[in-house]
Design an enzyme around this catalytic site. Sequence first.
Site, mmCIF file in Angstrom:
data_model
loop_
_atom_site.group_PDB
_atom_site.id
_atom_site.type_symbol
_atom_site.label_atom_id
_atom_site.label_comp_id
_atom_site.label_asym_id
_atom_site.label_seq_id
_atom_site.Cartn_x
_atom_site.Cartn_y
_atom_site.Cartn_z
ATOM 1 N N LYS A 273 -4.991 0.109 -1.771
ATOM 2 C CA LYS A 273 -3.682 0.745 -1.610
ATOM 3 C C LYS A 273 -3.130 1.264 -2.949
ATOM 4 O O LYS A 273 -3.630 0.904 -4.019
ATOM 5 C CB LYS A 273 -2.721 -0.258 -0.971
ATOM 6 N N TYR B 35 -0.990 4.084 10.758
ATOM 7 C CA TYR B 35 -0.235 2.867 11.066
ATOM 8 C C TYR B 35 0.590 3.004 12.347
ATOM 9 O O TYR B 35 1.568 2.264 12.529
ATOM 10 C CB TYR B 35 0.656 2.496 9.884
ATOM 11 N N ASN C 285 0.337 -5.041 -0.712
ATOM 12 C CA ASN C 285 -0.627 -6.148 -0.709
ATOM 13 C C ASN C 285 -2.041 -5.699 -1.067
ATOM 14 O O ASN C 285 -3.027 -6.320 -0.675
ATOM 15 C CB ASN C 285 -0.563 -6.910 0.617
ATOM 16 N N HIS D 56 -6.266 -3.062 2.578
ATOM 17 C CA HIS D 56 -6.266 -3.185 4.043
ATOM 18 C C HIS D 56 -7.691 -3.374 4.513
ATOM 19 O O HIS D 56 -8.609 -2.766 3.973
ATOM 20 C CB HIS D 56 -5.702 -1.898 4.667
ATOM 21 N N GLU E 281 -10.642 3.698 12.693
ATOM 22 C CA GLU E 281 -10.173 3.934 11.325
ATOM 23 C C GLU E 281 -11.222 4.670 10.490
ATOM 24 O O GLU E 281 -10.890 5.591 9.730
ATOM 25 C CB GLU E 281 -9.784 2.598 10.681
HETATM 26 P P1 CMP Z 1 -2.296 -3.931 6.471
HETATM 27 O O1 CMP Z 1 -3.518 -4.766 6.605
HETATM 28 O O2 CMP Z 1 -2.430 -2.643 5.778
HETATM 29 O O3 CMP Z 1 -1.707 -3.661 7.948
HETATM 30 C C1 CMP Z 1 -0.324 -3.446 8.183
HETATM 31 C C2 CMP Z 1 0.500 -3.610 6.964
HETATM 32 O O4 CMP Z 1 1.877 -3.750 7.179
HETATM 33 C C3 CMP Z 1 0.118 -4.875 6.262
HETATM 34 O O5 CMP Z 1 -1.166 -4.766 5.712
HETATM 35 C C4 CMP Z 1 1.258 -5.027 5.278
HETATM 36 O O6 CMP Z 1 1.047 -4.346 4.060
HETATM 37 C C5 CMP Z 1 2.399 -4.373 6.015
HETATM 38 N N1 CMP Z 1 3.395 -5.357 6.398
HETATM 39 C C6 CMP Z 1 3.249 -6.366 7.264
HETATM 40 N N2 CMP Z 1 4.392 -7.091 7.333
HETATM 41 C C7 CMP Z 1 5.269 -6.515 6.499
HETATM 42 C C8 CMP Z 1 6.613 -6.791 6.143
HETATM 43 N N3 CMP Z 1 7.291 -7.835 6.670
HETATM 44 N N4 CMP Z 1 7.205 -5.981 5.233
HETATM 45 C C9 CMP Z 1 6.530 -4.932 4.709
HETATM 46 N N5 CMP Z 1 5.265 -4.624 5.017
HETATM 47 C C10 CMP Z 1 4.637 -5.410 5.895
#
Ligand code: CMP
Length: 139
Positions: free
Chosen positions: A10, A50, A113, A116, A127
């Site tokens: 990311k 998403y 984070n 993904h 995907e």
């Molecule tokens: P990802 O695996 O990319 O799939 C969905 C994403 O939503 C997840 O990782 C997080 O980065 C994001 N996400 C999930 N919960 C929250 C939250 N409470 N606030 C912000 N982002 C979130």
Amino acid sequence: AIERTFSILKPDATRRNLTGAVNALIEAAGLRIVAQKRVLLSRAQAETFYAVHKARPFFGELVESMIAGPIVVQVLEGEDAIKKYREVLGATDPSKAAEGTVRKQFALSVGENSAHGSDSPENAAIEIAQFFSGNEIVG
Ligand code: CMP
């Protein structure tokens, strides 16, 4: 079984020059990077990717964070790749991620984070097809 999964490094990761550090953890786990490219997502692409989270309160923030800078999209291949890569990543929330995982080491927050990984074979196929044509994946 040998599977393929889809990965995104990311914007928070590319911004901090962590592509190689995350790739080292991927390869150390026995996963092979069989396709990889660096791209900047459009807002429409991020919203499509998403779409399942559209109704969530964090959707807007998630889309903004994914278009804030370049991402690296990847296809990873290996035994049980989908589950294995999610283990390499650790819990979505870095405060809950196990020691040694990508998110424990690098994630800034649940939104930023760092990476993904697909959550099922069905979603992995969907995907991967959003970003790669067959001849771009070389196993
Ligand atoms: P990802 O695996 O990319 O799939 C969905 C994403 O939503 C997840 O990782 C997080 O980065 C994001 N996400 C999930 N919960 C929250 C939250 N409470 N606030 C912000 N982002 C979130």
